[in-house]
Design an enzyme around this catalytic site. Structure first.
Site, PDB file in Angstrom:
ATOM      1  N   LYS A 116      -3.226  19.112   2.957  1.00  0.00           N
ATOM      2  CA  LYS A 116      -3.555  19.443   1.565  1.00  0.00           C
ATOM      3  C   LYS A 116      -3.319  20.944   1.391  1.00  0.00           C
ATOM      4  O   LYS A 116      -3.856  21.756   2.151  1.00  0.00           O
ATOM      5  CB  LYS A 116      -5.032  19.129   1.292  1.00  0.00           C
ATOM      6  CG  LYS A 116      -5.279  17.672   0.965  1.00  0.00           C
ATOM      7  CD  LYS A 116      -6.619  17.506   0.260  1.00  0.00           C
ATOM      8  CE  LYS A 116      -6.856  16.100  -0.228  1.00  0.00           C
ATOM      9  NZ  LYS A 116      -6.106  15.010   0.378  1.00  0.00           N
ATOM     10  N   ASP A 124       0.137  16.333   0.825  1.00  0.00           N
ATOM     11  CA  ASP A 124      -0.622  15.501  -0.117  1.00  0.00           C
ATOM     12  C   ASP A 124      -0.472  16.047  -1.527  1.00  0.00           C
ATOM     13  O   ASP A 124      -0.153  17.227  -1.718  1.00  0.00           O
ATOM     14  CB  ASP A 124      -2.127  15.563   0.213  1.00  0.00           C
ATOM     15  CG  ASP A 124      -2.499  14.695   1.412  1.00  0.00           C
ATOM     16  OD1 ASP A 124      -1.604  14.108   2.043  1.00  0.00           O
ATOM     17  OD2 ASP A 124      -3.701  14.625   1.708  1.00  0.00           O
ATOM     18  N   ARG A 176       6.167  10.067  -0.643  1.00  0.00           N
ATOM     19  CA  ARG A 176       5.128   9.036  -0.526  1.00  0.00           C
ATOM     20  C   ARG A 176       4.588   8.814  -1.938  1.00  0.00           C
ATOM     21  O   ARG A 176       3.987   9.704  -2.537  1.00  0.00           O
ATOM     22  CB  ARG A 176       3.998   9.504   0.387  1.00  0.00           C
ATOM     23  CG  ARG A 176       2.895   8.448   0.522  1.00  0.00           C
ATOM     24  CD  ARG A 176       1.529   9.085   0.703  1.00  0.00           C
ATOM     25  NE  ARG A 176       1.478   9.861   1.907  1.00  0.00           N
ATOM     26  CZ  ARG A 176       0.763  10.974   2.020  1.00  0.00           C
ATOM     27  NH1 ARG A 176       0.047  11.434   1.021  1.00  0.00           N
ATOM     28  NH2 ARG A 176       0.747  11.646   3.134  1.00  0.00           N
TER      29      ARG A 176
HETATM   30  C1  LIG Z   1      -1.313   6.597   2.752  1.00  0.00           C
HETATM   31  C2  LIG Z   1      -1.960   7.050   1.474  1.00  0.00           C
HETATM   32  C3  LIG Z   1      -1.928   8.379   1.125  1.00  0.00           C
HETATM   33  C4  LIG Z   1      -2.517   8.799  -0.077  1.00  0.00           C
HETATM   34  N1  LIG Z   1      -2.395  10.105  -0.454  1.00  0.00           N
HETATM   35  C5  LIG Z   1      -2.815  10.467  -1.694  1.00  0.00           C
HETATM   36  C6  LIG Z   1      -2.567  11.782  -2.198  1.00  0.00           C
HETATM   37  O1  LIG Z   1      -1.997  12.648  -1.505  1.00  0.00           O
HETATM   38  N2  LIG Z   1      -2.980  12.064  -3.467  1.00  0.00           N
HETATM   39  C7  LIG Z   1      -3.607  11.119  -4.262  1.00  0.00           C
HETATM   40  O2  LIG Z   1      -3.925  11.417  -5.423  1.00  0.00           O
HETATM   41  N3  LIG Z   1      -3.890   9.891  -3.796  1.00  0.00           N
HETATM   42  C8  LIG Z   1      -3.512   9.543  -2.530  1.00  0.00           C
HETATM   43  N4  LIG Z   1      -3.785   8.277  -2.085  1.00  0.00           N
HETATM   44  C9  LIG Z   1      -4.721   7.409  -2.828  1.00  0.00           C
HETATM   45  C10 LIG Z   1      -4.025   6.634  -3.946  1.00  0.00           C
HETATM   46  O3  LIG Z   1      -3.680   7.503  -4.990  1.00  0.00           O
HETATM   47  C11 LIG Z   1      -4.938   5.531  -4.500  1.00  0.00           C
HETATM   48  O4  LIG Z   1      -6.077   6.111  -5.066  1.00  0.00           O
HETATM   49  C12 LIG Z   1      -5.395   4.514  -3.475  1.00  0.00           C
HETATM   50  O5  LIG Z   1      -4.357   4.183  -2.594  1.00  0.00           O
HETATM   51  C13 LIG Z   1      -5.881   3.215  -4.159  1.00  0.00           C
HETATM   52  O6  LIG Z   1      -4.856   2.643  -4.900  1.00  0.00           O
HETATM   53  P1  LIG Z   1      -3.979   1.380  -4.411  1.00  0.00           P
HETATM   54  O7  LIG Z   1      -2.556   1.761  -4.561  1.00  0.00           O
HETATM   55  O8  LIG Z   1      -4.363   0.984  -3.056  1.00  0.00           O
HETATM   56  O9  LIG Z   1      -4.227   0.284  -5.486  1.00  0.00           O
HETATM   57  P2  LIG Z   1      -5.547  -0.364  -6.072  1.00  0.00           P
HETATM   58  O10 LIG Z   1      -5.106  -1.127  -7.269  1.00  0.00           O
HETATM   59  O11 LIG Z   1      -6.622   0.665  -6.256  1.00  0.00           O
HETATM   60  O12 LIG Z   1      -6.009  -1.345  -4.936  1.00  0.00           O
HETATM   61  C14 LIG Z   1      -5.289  -2.497  -4.541  1.00  0.00           C
HETATM   62  C15 LIG Z   1      -6.174  -3.296  -3.598  1.00  0.00           C
HETATM   63  O13 LIG Z   1      -6.343  -2.553  -2.377  1.00  0.00           O
HETATM   64  C16 LIG Z   1      -7.692  -2.611  -1.939  1.00  0.00           C
HETATM   65  N5  LIG Z   1      -8.280  -1.242  -2.009  1.00  0.00           N
HETATM   66  C17 LIG Z   1      -7.775  -0.172  -2.650  1.00  0.00           C
HETATM   67  N6  LIG Z   1      -8.568   0.908  -2.474  1.00  0.00           N
HETATM   68  C18 LIG Z   1      -9.613   0.484  -1.742  1.00  0.00           C
HETATM   69  C19 LIG Z   1     -10.761   1.113  -1.228  1.00  0.00           C
HETATM   70  N7  LIG Z   1     -11.014   2.406  -1.446  1.00  0.00           N
HETATM   71  N8  LIG Z   1     -11.631   0.377  -0.515  1.00  0.00           N
HETATM   72  C20 LIG Z   1     -11.414  -0.936  -0.261  1.00  0.00           C
HETATM   73  N9  LIG Z   1     -10.320  -1.592  -0.718  1.00  0.00           N
HETATM   74  C21 LIG Z   1      -9.428  -0.901  -1.448  1.00  0.00           C
HETATM   75  C22 LIG Z   1      -8.404  -3.569  -2.836  1.00  0.00           C
HETATM   76  O14 LIG Z   1      -8.311  -4.856  -2.282  1.00  0.00           O
HETATM   77  C23 LIG Z   1      -7.599  -3.497  -4.122  1.00  0.00           C
HETATM   78  O15 LIG Z   1      -7.695  -4.667  -4.873  1.00  0.00           O
HETATM   79  C24 LIG Z   1      -3.205   7.855  -0.897  1.00  0.00           C
HETATM   80  C25 LIG Z   1      -3.224   6.504  -0.534  1.00  0.00           C
HETATM   81  C26 LIG Z   1      -2.621   6.100   0.625  1.00  0.00           C
HETATM   82  C27 LIG Z   1      -2.669   4.636   0.968  1.00  0.00           C
END
Ligand SMILES: Cc1cc2nc3c(=O)[nH]c(=O)nc-3n(C[C@H](O)[C@H](O)[C@H](O)COP(=O)(O)OP(=O)(O)OC[C@H]3O[C@@H](n4cnc5c(N)ncnc54)[C@H](O)[C@@H]3O)c2cc1C
Length: 306
Positions: free
Chosen positions: A95, A129, A179
């Protein structure tokens, strides 16, 4: 609920007090193997057995003294050495506000370059990030600056931001590693899509834009940072339609979330990486994980029970 949890994530008083509560310390272990880097390295060794790589992140953001950034960079340099000494398939993701972006942009860029140099020695990518929208332009600009001399760097972009389509076009000539995530912060409607449908639709559109660039011969590393398996399947269909192989993109998920799917995707021939966090400064990051799925609050509260 999401807004309240995201407000709690940025509250200084809570940031100091909540991590001192035993139940919160127990609850966070669902999303990280432990505070010590050794826990993260052990987790990476386990993932390796399932053919899953790792991205390591030391938690922490918005440092207030520049010498803290120096310490973070030194610690990451040591971690890169250990990843390679232990033969792990590990990259790191930083970060920028933990490396001093609020205080000294040049010093932050120098830290990123030093880390990219060290990662490059081992043929690895250094990821950056993406934080809240106050930092988007500064982060993209710093990435452009660093990428020119350090090809092994990658950047996270957020599908909820309206500007991201333009950012991808802006970065394509640099042969970027991207990413793509949905986005984890509270952003206003003027700059960010608010509904799940809009964010998901943009996620697919942005993924397709990157796949088409790859299809037309551009060098680009595409990582889908999402646990949304339906979106991964949709992007897979789009890649198939373009005649691209399964390895044209990779999937990155967070430690402790959809672990079964991570292993299933790896078995099905996807390139999968698990982002493993460590470090003591987990509070704001943990609150963002709760905000993504408020049902997790119930799990956290259950840790209050003996
Ligand atoms: C590898 C990686 C790096 C990331 N880096 C950043 C970054 O640098 N900046 C940034 O703003 N965001 C980052 N994120 C977070 C991202 O922006 C989302 O907030 C997060 O991934 C949840 O969104 P989703 O795409 O999984 O979809 P969602 O629609 O939120 O979730 C899809 C499904 O995944 C599961 N799920 C999702 N989140 C959770 C949780 N917290 N606990 C339990 N189950 C869950 C649930 O089953 C849900 O129905 C990162 C995420 C990942 C995976």
């Amino acid at each position: 609920m999401r807004r309240i949890l995201l407000w709690m994530a940025s509250n200084r008083w809570l940031r100091y007090h909540i991590p001192r509560l035993g139940f919160a310390r127990r609850a966070v272990l669902r999303f990280m193997p432990g505070e010590a880097p050794e826990s993260a390295l052990r987790a990476a060794a386990d993932f390796k057995k399932d053919g899953i790589g790792v991205v390591f992140t030391r938690l922490g953001e918005n440092i207030t003294r520049i010498d803290e950034a120096d310490e973070v960079a030194e610690q990451y340099l040591g971690l890169i050495a250990r990843i390679n000494a232990e033969g792990l398939d590990g990259e790191i993701s930083v970060k920028l506000t933990q490396l001093g972006l609020d205080i000294d942009v040049d010093r932050t860029a120098a830290h990123v370059e030093r880390l990219a140099d060290r990662a490059g020695v081992f043929g690895k990518t250094l990821w950056i990030d993406m934080e809240g929208s106050a930092y988007t332009e500064k982060t993209v600009a710093l990435y452009e600056r660093v990428k020119a001399g350090h090809p092994n760097t990658g950047l996270c972009l957020q599908a909820y931001l309206r500007r991201t389509a333009a950012d991808i076009q802006r970065l394509l000539p640099l042969e970027p590693a991207v990413r793509l995530v949905k986005g984890a912060y509270a952003e206003p409607a003027t700059i960010a899509y608010q509904s799940r449908q809009e964010v998901d639709a943009n996620f697919v559109a942005l993924s397709v834009a990157m796949l088409e660039a790859a299809h037309s011969g551009r060098r680009i590393r595409i990582a889908l940072g999402t646990h949304d398996v339906k979106l991964i399947e949709e992007v897979t269909r789009r890649a198939d339609a373009l005649g691209l192989p399964r390895k044209a993109f990779e999937v990155q998920m967070l430690y402790g979330i959809r672990s079964d799917e991570q292993r299933r995707l790896a078995r099905d021939g996807y390139v999968v990486r698990d982002l493993v966090c460590y470090g003591a400064a987990w509070y704001p990051w943990y609150m963002r994980r709760l905000a993504e799925r408020p049902a997790n609050v119930i799990f956290a509260l259950r840790q209050l029970l003996p």
